[in-house]
Design a protein around this motif. Structure first.
Motif, PDB file in Angstrom:
ATOM      1  N   LYS A   2      38.362  46.775  26.233  1.00  0.00           N
ATOM      2  CA  LYS A   2      36.961  46.398  26.466  1.00  0.00           C
ATOM      3  C   LYS A   2      36.349  47.244  27.582  1.00  0.00           C
ATOM      4  O   LYS A   2      35.189  47.646  27.509  1.00  0.00           O
ATOM      5  CB  LYS A   2      36.854  44.906  26.803  1.00  0.00           C
ATOM      6  N   ALA A   3      37.155  47.485  28.622  1.00  0.00           N
ATOM      7  CA  ALA A   3      36.671  48.308  29.736  1.00  0.00           C
ATOM      8  C   ALA A   3      36.284  49.691  29.228  1.00  0.00           C
ATOM      9  O   ALA A   3      35.208  50.213  29.538  1.00  0.00           O
ATOM     10  CB  ALA A   3      37.745  48.418  30.810  1.00  0.00           C
ATOM     11  N   ASP A   4      37.155  50.238  28.399  1.00  0.00           N
ATOM     12  CA  ASP A   4      36.905  51.577  27.881  1.00  0.00           C
ATOM     13  C   ASP A   4      35.660  51.599  26.991  1.00  0.00           C
ATOM     14  O   ASP A   4      34.800  52.468  27.096  1.00  0.00           O
ATOM     15  CB  ASP A   4      38.139  52.036  27.107  1.00  0.00           C
ATOM     16  N   LYS A   5      35.577  50.591  26.128  1.00  0.00           N
ATOM     17  CA  LYS A   5      34.469  50.524  25.182  1.00  0.00           C
ATOM     18  C   LYS A   5      33.120  50.312  25.877  1.00  0.00           C
ATOM     19  O   LYS A   5      32.070  50.709  25.372  1.00  0.00           O
ATOM     20  CB  LYS A   5      34.727  49.376  24.197  1.00  0.00           C
ATOM     21  N   SER A   6      33.164  49.684  27.047  1.00  0.00           N
ATOM     22  CA  SER A   6      31.910  49.408  27.770  1.00  0.00           C
ATOM     23  C   SER A   6      31.242  50.703  28.223  1.00  0.00           C
ATOM     24  O   SER A   6      30.069  50.704  28.558  1.00  0.00           O
ATOM     25  CB  SER A   6      32.201  48.538  28.994  1.00  0.00           C
ATOM     26  N   GLY A   7      32.013  51.773  28.246  1.00  0.00           N
ATOM     27  CA  GLY A   7      31.451  53.044  28.711  1.00  0.00           C
ATOM     28  C   GLY A   7      31.591  53.233  30.209  1.00  0.00           C
ATOM     29  O   GLY A   7      31.140  54.241  30.757  1.00  0.00           O
ATOM     30  N   ALA A   8      32.196  52.253  30.887  1.00  0.00           N
ATOM     31  CA  ALA A   8      32.317  52.325  32.352  1.00  0.00           C
ATOM     32  C   ALA A   8      33.068  53.585  32.774  1.00  0.00           C
ATOM     33  O   ALA A   8      33.918  54.100  32.045  1.00  0.00           O
ATOM     34  CB  ALA A   8      33.050  51.084  32.869  1.00  0.00           C
ATOM     35  N   LEU A   9      32.737  54.033  33.990  1.00  0.00           N
ATOM     36  CA  LEU A   9      33.442  55.193  34.542  1.00  0.00           C
ATOM     37  C   LEU A   9      34.785  54.799  35.134  1.00  0.00           C
ATOM     38  O   LEU A   9      35.731  55.571  35.134  1.00  0.00           O
ATOM     39  CB  LEU A   9      32.592  55.838  35.636  1.00  0.00           C
ATOM     40  N   TYR A  10      34.837  53.564  35.684  1.00  0.00           N
ATOM     41  CA  TYR A  10      36.043  53.109  36.363  1.00  0.00           C
ATOM     42  C   TYR A  10      36.380  51.685  35.953  1.00  0.00           C
ATOM     43  O   TYR A  10      35.491  50.877  35.717  1.00  0.00           O
ATOM     44  CB  TYR A  10      35.845  53.124  37.887  1.00  0.00           C
ATOM     45  N   ALA A  11      37.686  51.411  35.909  1.00  0.00           N
ATOM     46  CA  ALA A  11      38.128  50.024  35.757  1.00  0.00           C
ATOM     47  C   ALA A  11      38.696  49.570  37.091  1.00  0.00           C
ATOM     48  O   ALA A  11      39.318  50.353  37.820  1.00  0.00           O
ATOM     49  CB  ALA A  11      39.195  49.939  34.676  1.00  0.00           C
ATOM     50  N   LEU A  12      38.417  48.301  37.410  1.00  0.00           N
ATOM     51  CA  LEU A  12      39.039  47.683  38.585  1.00  0.00           C
ATOM     52  C   LEU A  12      40.077  46.714  38.050  1.00  0.00           C
ATOM     53  O   LEU A  12      39.780  45.947  37.124  1.00  0.00           O
ATOM     54  CB  LEU A  12      37.995  46.939  39.418  1.00  0.00           C
ATOM     55  N   ILE A  13      41.253  46.735  38.631  1.00  0.00           N
ATOM     56  CA  ILE A  13      42.336  45.937  38.073  1.00  0.00           C
ATOM     57  C   ILE A  13      42.881  44.964  39.111  1.00  0.00           C
ATOM     58  O   ILE A  13      43.232  45.366  40.228  1.00  0.00           O
ATOM     59  CB  ILE A  13      43.471  46.853  37.574  1.00  0.00           C
ATOM     60  N   LEU A  14      42.927  43.702  38.726  1.00  0.00           N
ATOM     61  CA  LEU A  14      43.492  42.666  39.608  1.00  0.00           C
ATOM     62  C   LEU A  14      44.600  41.952  38.853  1.00  0.00           C
ATOM     63  O   LEU A  14      44.322  41.159  37.951  1.00  0.00           O
ATOM     64  CB  LEU A  14      42.413  41.656  39.982  1.00  0.00           C
ATOM     65  N   GLY A  15      45.851  42.269  39.207  1.00  0.00           N
ATOM     66  CA  GLY A  15      46.997  41.579  38.613  1.00  0.00           C
ATOM     67  C   GLY A  15      47.822  40.967  39.729  1.00  0.00           C
ATOM     68  O   GLY A  15      47.382  40.929  40.888  1.00  0.00           O
ATOM     69  N   ASP A  16      49.018  40.514  39.401  1.00  0.00           N
ATOM     70  CA  ASP A  16      49.858  39.852  40.397  1.00  0.00           C
ATOM     71  C   ASP A  16      50.131  40.764  41.602  1.00  0.00           C
ATOM     72  O   ASP A  16      50.008  40.342  42.753  1.00  0.00           O
ATOM     73  CB  ASP A  16      51.188  39.428  39.767  1.00  0.00           C
ATOM     74  N   ASP A  17      50.512  42.010  41.351  1.00  0.00           N
ATOM     75  CA  ASP A  17      50.829  42.929  42.445  1.00  0.00           C
ATOM     76  C   ASP A  17      49.638  43.125  43.364  1.00  0.00           C
ATOM     77  O   ASP A  17      49.775  43.081  44.597  1.00  0.00           O
ATOM     78  CB  ASP A  17      51.216  44.314  41.886  1.00  0.00           C
ATOM     79  N   GLU A  18      48.467  43.342  42.750  1.00  0.00           N
ATOM     80  CA  GLU A  18      47.257  43.585  43.550  1.00  0.00           C
ATOM     81  C   GLU A  18      46.926  42.351  44.380  1.00  0.00           C
ATOM     82  O   GLU A  18      46.542  42.464  45.550  1.00  0.00           O
ATOM     83  CB  GLU A  18      46.072  43.948  42.648  1.00  0.00           C
ATOM     84  N   MET A  19      47.080  41.170  43.750  1.00  0.00           N
ATOM     85  CA  MET A  19      46.788  39.934  44.476  1.00  0.00           C
ATOM     86  C   MET A  19      47.686  39.824  45.706  1.00  0.00           C
ATOM     87  O   MET A  19      47.215  39.487  46.795  1.00  0.00           O
ATOM     88  CB  MET A  19      46.996  38.718  43.561  1.00  0.00           C
ATOM     89  N   ALA A  20      48.952  40.126  45.516  1.00  0.00           N
ATOM     90  CA  ALA A  20      49.906  40.001  46.618  1.00  0.00           C
ATOM     91  C   ALA A  20      49.526  40.921  47.780  1.00  0.00           C
ATOM     92  O   ALA A  20      49.666  40.557  48.943  1.00  0.00           O
ATOM     93  CB  ALA A  20      51.313  40.321  46.128  1.00  0.00           C
ATOM     94  N   GLN A  21      49.007  42.081  47.452  1.00  0.00           N
ATOM     95  CA  GLN A  21      48.689  43.058  48.516  1.00  0.00           C
ATOM     96  C   GLN A  21      47.228  43.047  48.937  1.00  0.00           C
ATOM     97  O   GLN A  21      46.810  43.872  49.749  1.00  0.00           O
ATOM     98  CB  GLN A  21      49.028  44.468  48.029  1.00  0.00           C
ATOM     99  N   GLN A  22      46.426  42.168  48.324  1.00  0.00           N
ATOM    100  CA  GLN A  22      44.977  42.120  48.605  1.00  0.00           C
ATOM    101  C   GLN A  22      44.314  43.482  48.367  1.00  0.00           C
ATOM    102  O   GLN A  22      43.520  43.953  49.177  1.00  0.00           O
ATOM    103  CB  GLN A  22      44.716  41.667  50.039  1.00  0.00           C
ATOM    104  N   VAL A  23      44.691  44.087  47.282  1.00  0.00           N
ATOM    105  CA  VAL A  23      44.058  45.361  46.898  1.00  0.00           C
ATOM    106  C   VAL A  23      43.568  45.234  45.460  1.00  0.00           C
ATOM    107  O   VAL A  23      43.813  44.228  44.782  1.00  0.00           O
ATOM    108  CB  VAL A  23      45.040  46.560  46.979  1.00  0.00           C
ATOM    109  N   VAL A  24      42.880  46.244  45.045  1.00  0.00           N
ATOM    110  CA  VAL A  24      42.439  46.279  43.657  1.00  0.00           C
ATOM    111  C   VAL A  24      42.817  47.652  43.100  1.00  0.00           C
ATOM    112  O   VAL A  24      42.741  48.658  43.817  1.00  0.00           O
ATOM    113  CB  VAL A  24      40.922  45.978  43.560  1.00  0.00           C
ATOM    114  N   GLY A  25      43.295  47.662  41.864  1.00  0.00           N
ATOM    115  CA  GLY A  25      43.601  48.948  41.230  1.00  0.00           C
ATOM    116  C   GLY A  25      42.299  49.619  40.814  1.00  0.00           C
ATOM    117  O   GLY A  25      41.427  48.967  40.226  1.00  0.00           O
ATOM    118  N   PHE A  26      42.185  50.877  41.152  1.00  0.00           N
ATOM    119  CA  PHE A  26      40.948  51.608  40.858  1.00  0.00           C
ATOM    120  C   PHE A  26      41.303  52.735  39.911  1.00  0.00           C
ATOM    121  O   PHE A  26      41.952  53.704  40.273  1.00  0.00           O
ATOM    122  CB  PHE A  26      40.383  52.158  42.174  1.00  0.00           C
ATOM    123  N   LYS A  27      40.893  52.569  38.632  1.00  0.00           N
ATOM    124  CA  LYS A  27      41.371  53.516  37.624  1.00  0.00           C
ATOM    125  C   LYS A  27      40.218  54.262  36.970  1.00  0.00           C
ATOM    126  O   LYS A  27      39.356  53.667  36.321  1.00  0.00           O
ATOM    127  CB  LYS A  27      42.141  52.743  36.542  1.00  0.00           C
TER     128      LYS A  27
END
Ligand code: ATP
Ligand code: MG
Length: 429
Positions: free
Chosen positions: A377-402
């Motif tokens: 869905k992220a790809d189809k939206s045409g967005a330039l970047y996806a932000l990702i929040l999974g278990d690892d990111e939650m634990a480190q208080q970061v967001v994946g920036f892809k």
């Protein structure tokens, strides 16, 4: 689908994939009009039928056969507006805002309704942006209207594809003398005129001039010319307009057959025409109507205006491929969150980012879903970047920036630093 559940012929839905171009067009025009000092007015879509009969003229195509007219529940005859000038004049008179010579420079936008044969560029509900100026009688304001449209064509990238046609219908006195001469000439050739023109000869003789019938056109070759009947005032006005267009460098062609379909024009009439749209070639048309306000019960008030057809101009942008690239992309960033906890954190994070970057087009995934489906869905939206929040990111208080369009590797960004980071990599409109 049953017929009653379909849109009415000639009345179109403007679908989500089309609205960006419409909004781009409307935004461009409204910004331009703001910058030239014009103010928007909004009138109702329905008016008393009498208003259009009186202003447009009983013997016009619009009033004779194109209006959507119906009785209100209390028996009043009402009509869906076929154009905007009549209602605009009604409004300024009703509110007294042109009294005492007050200048009004007004514009409006919205749907108009005419029962015509639907075809490319011609619909039964169509949309216009129109503009009317009251209490300025010189050629300078006529010129300004044309200069603005010229600038608009330039901004839209369609200037080379349109041509300005100009004519003067003179003051009502000179038009009256011309009408007499024309009627005398045409009456002498009555038998060679097509049926429609024979009828118009009696009711609205100037309209014979824009006949499409070849035999009648042949008769018209030697007919008296309006230009020879202009009085000094009309002539000076027309010359004044042309001098101003020359000064700005706007090319035009004199078209003595241009009479326009509505009764109320005087002096300047003009049309912007194109050969890119087939038969429906007029994209903007207007002129001066110094007698109209008085004819509608007001004090003598000069007026001048034009209207452009949005459907035709949108078609032009498409045909000439002048739709700005950036319209294709509606989303800058798409946030994917996996699991309930991440979803809640994601919502809060998105709102914080929006506080700091109000123009960022940030879409938050809705409807949960697997890693794969959210990514799709992220790809189809045409967005330039996806932000990702999974278990690892939650634990480190970061967001994946892809980056989704191949600009580098995924990285981790601290929540607090996200807005600042986005500001550096997304160009905001
Ligand atoms: P046409 O000669 O094409 O019928 P018109 O002289 O009747 O146009 P106006 O009343 O001057 O048109 O309206 C101004 C503009 O509105 C036109 O130049 C055109 O761009 C647009 N327009 C008019 N009628 C329609 C329609 N039925 N469908 C789409 N656009 C229209
Ligand atoms: Mg028409």
């Amino acid at each position: 689908m049953s017929k009653s559940l379909q849109a009415i012929r000639g009345m179109n839905d403007i679908l989500p994939e089309q609205t960006p171009v419409w909004r781009y067009f409307e935004g461009t025009v409204s910004r331009l009009l703001d910058n030239y000092g014009y103010k928007q007015i909004r009138m109702p879509i329905v008016e008393f039928t009498e208003l259009f009969k009186r202003s447009i003229g009983e013997v016009t195509d619009i009033v004779e056969k194109e209006m959507y007219t119906f009785d209100d529940r209390n028996g009043d005859s009402l009509t869906l507006r076929p154009e905007g000038t009549a209602a605009c004049v009604r409004a300024v008179l009703e509110h007294g805002i042109t009294g005492g010579g007050q200048v009004q420079k007004l514009w409006y936008i919205g749907p108009m309704f005419r029962h015509e044969r639907p075809q490319k560029g011609r619909y039964r509900q169509f949309h216009q942006i129109g503009l009317e100026v009251f209490n300025l009688d010189g050629p300078d304001i006529d010129a300004e209207l044309i200069i603005m449209t010229w600038r608009l064509w330039g901004e839209l990238g369609i200037r080379d594809a349109v041509k300005l046609e100009l004519n003067s219908l003179g003051t009502s006195e000179s038009r009256g003398r011309y009408r007499e001469a024309l009627v005398e000439y045409l009456s002498a050739h009555h038998d060679k005129l097509d049926e429609d023109s024979q009828r118009r000869l009696k009711t609205n003789p100037l309209r014979v001039l824009d006949t499409k019938n070849a035999d009648t056109q042949a008769v018209l070759v030697d007919a008296p010319k309006m230009a020879d009947y202009l009085d000094d005032e009309s002539r000076a006005h027309f010359e004044g307009l042309k001098a101003r267009l020359d000064a700005v460098g706007i090319p035009y062609v004199f078209n003595p057959k241009l009479v326009r379909g509505l009764d109320y024009y005087s002096k300047t009439v003009f049309e912007w025409v194109t050969d890119k749209l087939g038969a429906q070639g007029t994209v903007c048309a207007g002129g001066r109507y110094d007698g109209l306000v008085e004819q509608m019960g007001g004090k003598p008030t000069p007026g001048v205006g034009f209207a452009m057809g949005i459907e035709r101009l949108v078609l032009m942008l498409e045909t000439l491929e002048q739709i700005p690239q950036e319209l294709a992309r509606q989303v800058d960033v798409y946030l994917c969150a996996f699991g309930e906890e991440a979803e809640l954190a994601g919502l809060a994070l998105a709102e914080r980012v929006r506080d700091q970057l109000p123009n960022l087009r940030l879409q938050v995934n809705a409807g949960a879903g697997s890693f794969k489906s959210q990514f799709k869905k992220a790809d189809k939206s045409g967005a330039l970047y996806a932000l990702i929040l999974g278990d690892d990111e939650m634990a480190q208080q970061v967001v994946g920036f892809k980056p989704l369009r191949g600009q580098g590797e995924q990285q981790s960004i601290a929540w607090d630093a996200l807005a600042a980071h986005l500001a550096t990599c997304v160009v905001q409109g």
